[in-house]
Design an enzyme around this catalytic site. Structure first.
Site, PDB file in Angstrom:
ATOM      1  N   SER A  13     -51.067 -66.161  55.994  1.00  0.00           N
ATOM      2  CA  SER A  13     -51.889 -66.550  56.719  1.00  0.00           C
ATOM      3  C   SER A  13     -51.712 -66.397  58.281  1.00  0.00           C
ATOM      4  O   SER A  13     -52.594 -66.422  58.607  1.00  0.00           O
ATOM      5  CB  SER A  13     -51.379 -67.539  56.686  1.00  0.00           C
ATOM      6  OG  SER A  13     -50.328 -68.276  57.088  1.00  0.00           O
ATOM      7  N   TYR A 147     -30.525 -65.443  62.260  1.00  0.00           N
ATOM      8  CA  TYR A 147     -32.400 -64.555  61.969  1.00  0.00           C
ATOM      9  C   TYR A 147     -31.437 -63.129  61.074  1.00  0.00           C
ATOM     10  O   TYR A 147     -31.740 -62.525  60.202  1.00  0.00           O
ATOM     11  CB  TYR A 147     -32.801 -63.917  62.649  1.00  0.00           C
ATOM     12  CG  TYR A 147     -33.949 -63.420  63.008  1.00  0.00           C
ATOM     13  CD1 TYR A 147     -35.549 -63.707  61.932  1.00  0.00           C
ATOM     14  CD2 TYR A 147     -34.127 -62.556  62.784  1.00  0.00           C
ATOM     15  CE1 TYR A 147     -36.082 -63.724  61.315  1.00  0.00           C
ATOM     16  CE2 TYR A 147     -35.411 -61.620  62.122  1.00  0.00           C
ATOM     17  CZ  TYR A 147     -36.558 -62.252  62.238  1.00  0.00           C
ATOM     18  OH  TYR A 147     -37.686 -61.091  61.443  1.00  0.00           O
ATOM     19  N   LYS A 151     -31.372 -61.652  57.330  1.00  0.00           N
ATOM     20  CA  LYS A 151     -31.905 -60.322  56.900  1.00  0.00           C
ATOM     21  C   LYS A 151     -31.081 -59.440  56.291  1.00  0.00           C
ATOM     22  O   LYS A 151     -31.425 -58.488  55.641  1.00  0.00           O
ATOM     23  CB  LYS A 151     -32.826 -59.356  57.823  1.00  0.00           C
ATOM     24  CG  LYS A 151     -33.806 -60.341  58.505  1.00  0.00           C
ATOM     25  CD  LYS A 151     -35.356 -60.440  57.797  1.00  0.00           C
ATOM     26  CE  LYS A 151     -36.257 -60.674  58.212  1.00  0.00           C
ATOM     27  NZ  LYS A 151     -37.834 -61.109  57.264  1.00  0.00           N
TER      28      LYS A 151
HETATM   29  N1  LIG Z   1     -43.170 -60.487  64.390  1.00  0.00           N
HETATM   30  C1  LIG Z   1     -42.322 -59.748  64.328  1.00  0.00           C
HETATM   31  O1  LIG Z   1     -41.464 -58.736  65.426  1.00  0.00           O
HETATM   32  C2  LIG Z   1     -41.379 -58.884  62.505  1.00  0.00           C
HETATM   33  C3  LIG Z   1     -40.450 -58.293  63.105  1.00  0.00           C
HETATM   34  C4  LIG Z   1     -39.034 -57.342  61.579  1.00  0.00           C
HETATM   35  C5  LIG Z   1     -39.395 -58.694  60.751  1.00  0.00           C
HETATM   36  N2  LIG Z   1     -40.592 -59.934  60.881  1.00  0.00           N
HETATM   37  C6  LIG Z   1     -41.040 -60.358  59.528  1.00  0.00           C
HETATM   38  O2  LIG Z   1     -41.655 -59.851  59.350  1.00  0.00           O
HETATM   39  C7  LIG Z   1     -42.337 -61.112  57.899  1.00  0.00           C
HETATM   40  C8  LIG Z   1     -43.919 -61.714  58.199  1.00  0.00           C
HETATM   41  O3  LIG Z   1     -43.143 -62.414  60.378  1.00  0.00           O
HETATM   42  P1  LIG Z   1     -44.988 -62.307  61.175  1.00  0.00           P
HETATM   43  O4  LIG Z   1     -44.396 -61.686  62.645  1.00  0.00           O
HETATM   44  O5  LIG Z   1     -46.004 -61.610  60.060  1.00  0.00           O
HETATM   45  O6  LIG Z   1     -44.806 -64.009  61.294  1.00  0.00           O
HETATM   46  P2  LIG Z   1     -45.917 -64.659  61.466  1.00  0.00           P
HETATM   47  O7  LIG Z   1     -47.076 -64.746  61.656  1.00  0.00           O
HETATM   48  O8  LIG Z   1     -45.897 -66.164  61.811  1.00  0.00           O
HETATM   49  O9  LIG Z   1     -46.123 -64.799  59.716  1.00  0.00           O
HETATM   50  C9  LIG Z   1     -45.070 -65.578  59.262  1.00  0.00           C
HETATM   51  C10 LIG Z   1     -45.745 -65.825  57.709  1.00  0.00           C
HETATM   52  O10 LIG Z   1     -45.592 -67.059  56.846  1.00  0.00           O
HETATM   53  C11 LIG Z   1     -46.081 -67.941  56.393  1.00  0.00           C
HETATM   54  N3  LIG Z   1     -44.660 -69.394  56.019  1.00  0.00           N
HETATM   55  C12 LIG Z   1     -43.575 -69.408  56.810  1.00  0.00           C
HETATM   56  N4  LIG Z   1     -43.077 -70.498  56.152  1.00  0.00           N
HETATM   57  C13 LIG Z   1     -43.294 -70.963  55.188  1.00  0.00           C
HETATM   58  C14 LIG Z   1     -42.965 -71.687  54.519  1.00  0.00           C
HETATM   59  N5  LIG Z   1     -42.216 -72.752  54.394  1.00  0.00           N
HETATM   60  N6  LIG Z   1     -44.194 -71.775  52.917  1.00  0.00           N
HETATM   61  C15 LIG Z   1     -44.596 -70.668  53.217  1.00  0.00           C
HETATM   62  N7  LIG Z   1     -45.256 -69.962  53.825  1.00  0.00           N
HETATM   63  C16 LIG Z   1     -44.141 -69.645  55.351  1.00  0.00           C
HETATM   64  C17 LIG Z   1     -46.848 -68.338  57.408  1.00  0.00           C
HETATM   65  O11 LIG Z   1     -47.693 -69.522  56.754  1.00  0.00           O
HETATM   66  P3  LIG Z   1     -47.878 -70.595  56.680  1.00  0.00           P
HETATM   67  O12 LIG Z   1     -47.695 -71.068  58.320  1.00  0.00           O
HETATM   68  O13 LIG Z   1     -49.143 -70.866  56.802  1.00  0.00           O
HETATM   69  O14 LIG Z   1     -47.385 -71.235  56.099  1.00  0.00           O
HETATM   70  C18 LIG Z   1     -47.320 -66.952  57.917  1.00  0.00           C
HETATM   71  O15 LIG Z   1     -48.447 -66.341  57.013  1.00  0.00           O
HETATM   72  C19 LIG Z   1     -40.717 -62.168  57.972  1.00  0.00           C
HETATM   73  O16 LIG Z   1     -39.495 -62.031  57.250  1.00  0.00           O
HETATM   74  C20 LIG Z   1     -40.149 -61.666  59.333  1.00  0.00           C
HETATM   75  O17 LIG Z   1     -38.783 -61.507  60.004  1.00  0.00           O
HETATM   76  C21 LIG Z   1     -40.961 -60.063  61.948  1.00  0.00           C
END
Ligand SMILES: NC(=O)c1ccc[n+]([C@@H]2O[C@H](COP(=O)([O-])OP(=O)(O)OC[C@H]3O[C@@H](n4cnc5c(N)ncnc54)[C@H](OP(=O)(O)O)[C@@H]3O)[C@@H](O)[C@H]2O)c1
Length: 235
Positions: A13, A147, A151
């Site tokens: 999403s 966190y 990971k």
């Molecule tokens: N952004 C960064 O800097 C970064 C860097 C390295 C790694 N990551 C990793 O990349 C991944 C995606 O993160 P993002 O940056 O794209 O963050 P984001 O925009 O906050 O997306 C997180 C996603 O996870 C879903 N989610 C959260 N809790 C949930 C639950 N209980 N059930 C179902 N879905 C859930 C959210 O959807 P809903 O809220 O609609 O449920 C959303 O689609 C994560 O694992 C994060 O740790 C991010």
């Protein structure tokens, strides 16, 4: 790109999951998506039937995802584990309930879904798990212990699987991004781009490019880990 694949994208999403799901859909693959916010998932223009809404921690939803994909498509080529959350703070002062919720989603739920699809992948004889880990799956920083622990767990899961699946046609890849501009840090008082002096963070489309690279590899190639950092990431 090659023939149409069947892909499950969690966390579709927003942010990284949204961008991956959109690009896969644009490339003509069959994409099943899940997250809690229906209105955001609808923006992907994926058929309503392939949108399964709910809390991914729910074992019922995990079962529904498996049942839906195998009843409708009778195969699954890619599991993209993108759902995740971040909770930061020193170990002493962190909100322990939020920390536990993060451990559950990032670790337990990722393990459960991977476990479930791995059994299917073994049976069908192919499949690829793509885990969105983090640069913090390779190092720790103060206030990021919890966190990073989630990971590191994802990395351990992936590395064990890589070895256990040697010689099979099942692949596992961990993508390790640095800072990506998404909703992940929306609630932070100071955004990490400011505290870390990162002027140009990665975009979700940068992660899509790594996914395309991983997906374009021939059968004999494995990409177990792929780190991607912004230019001004200096720690
Ligand atoms: N952004 C960064 O800097 C970064 C860097 C390295 C790694 N990551 C990793 O990349 C991944 C995606 O993160 P993002 O940056 O794209 O963050 P984001 O925009 O906050 O997306 C997180 C996603 O996870 C879903 N989610 C959260 N809790 C949930 C639950 N209980 N059930 C179902 N879905 C859930 C959210 O959807 P809903 O809220 O609609 O449920 C959303 O689609 C994560 O694992 C994060 O740790 C991010």
């Amino acid at each position: 790109m090659e023939t149409s694949k069947v892909c499950l994208v969690t966390g579709a999403s927003s942010g990284i999951g949204f961008a991956i799901a959109r690009s896969l859909n644009d490339d003509g693959h069959k994409v099943v998506v899940t997250a809690r916010r229906l209105e955001k998932l609808k923006e992907l223009n994926i058929s309503d039937n392939d949108i399964l809404v709910g809390d991914l921690n729910s074992v019922d939803l995990q079962n529904d995802l498996e049942t839906h994909i195998y009843e409708k498509y009778d195969r699954c080529d890619y599991l993209f584990n993108c759902a995740g959350m971040i909770e930061s703070g020193t170990i002493e002062e962190v909100d322990i309930d939020k920390m536990s919720a993060m451990l559950r989603l990032n670790v337990e739920t990722t393990f459960r879904l991977t476990y479930k699809f791995l059994k299917r992948f073994k049976k069908q004889g192919f499949g690829h798990v793509v885990n969105i880990s983090s640069v913090l799956g390779t190092k720790v920083r103060p206030t990021a212990g919890g966190y990073a622990a989630t990971k590191f767990a994802m990395e351990a899961l992936s590395e064990a699987l890589r070895m256990e699946l040697t010689g099979t046609n099942i692949k596992v890849s961990c993508i390790e991004p640095g800072l990506v501009l998404t909703e992940l840090h929306n609630s932070w008082k100071v955004h990490p781009k400011d505290s870390m002096n990162i002027h140009t963070p990665l975009s979700p489309d940068d992660i899509v490019n790594t996914v395309r690279f991983i997906m374009s590899q021939p059968d004999h190639v494995r990409i177990p880990r792929l780190m991607i950092l912004p230019n001004d990431h200096n720690i």
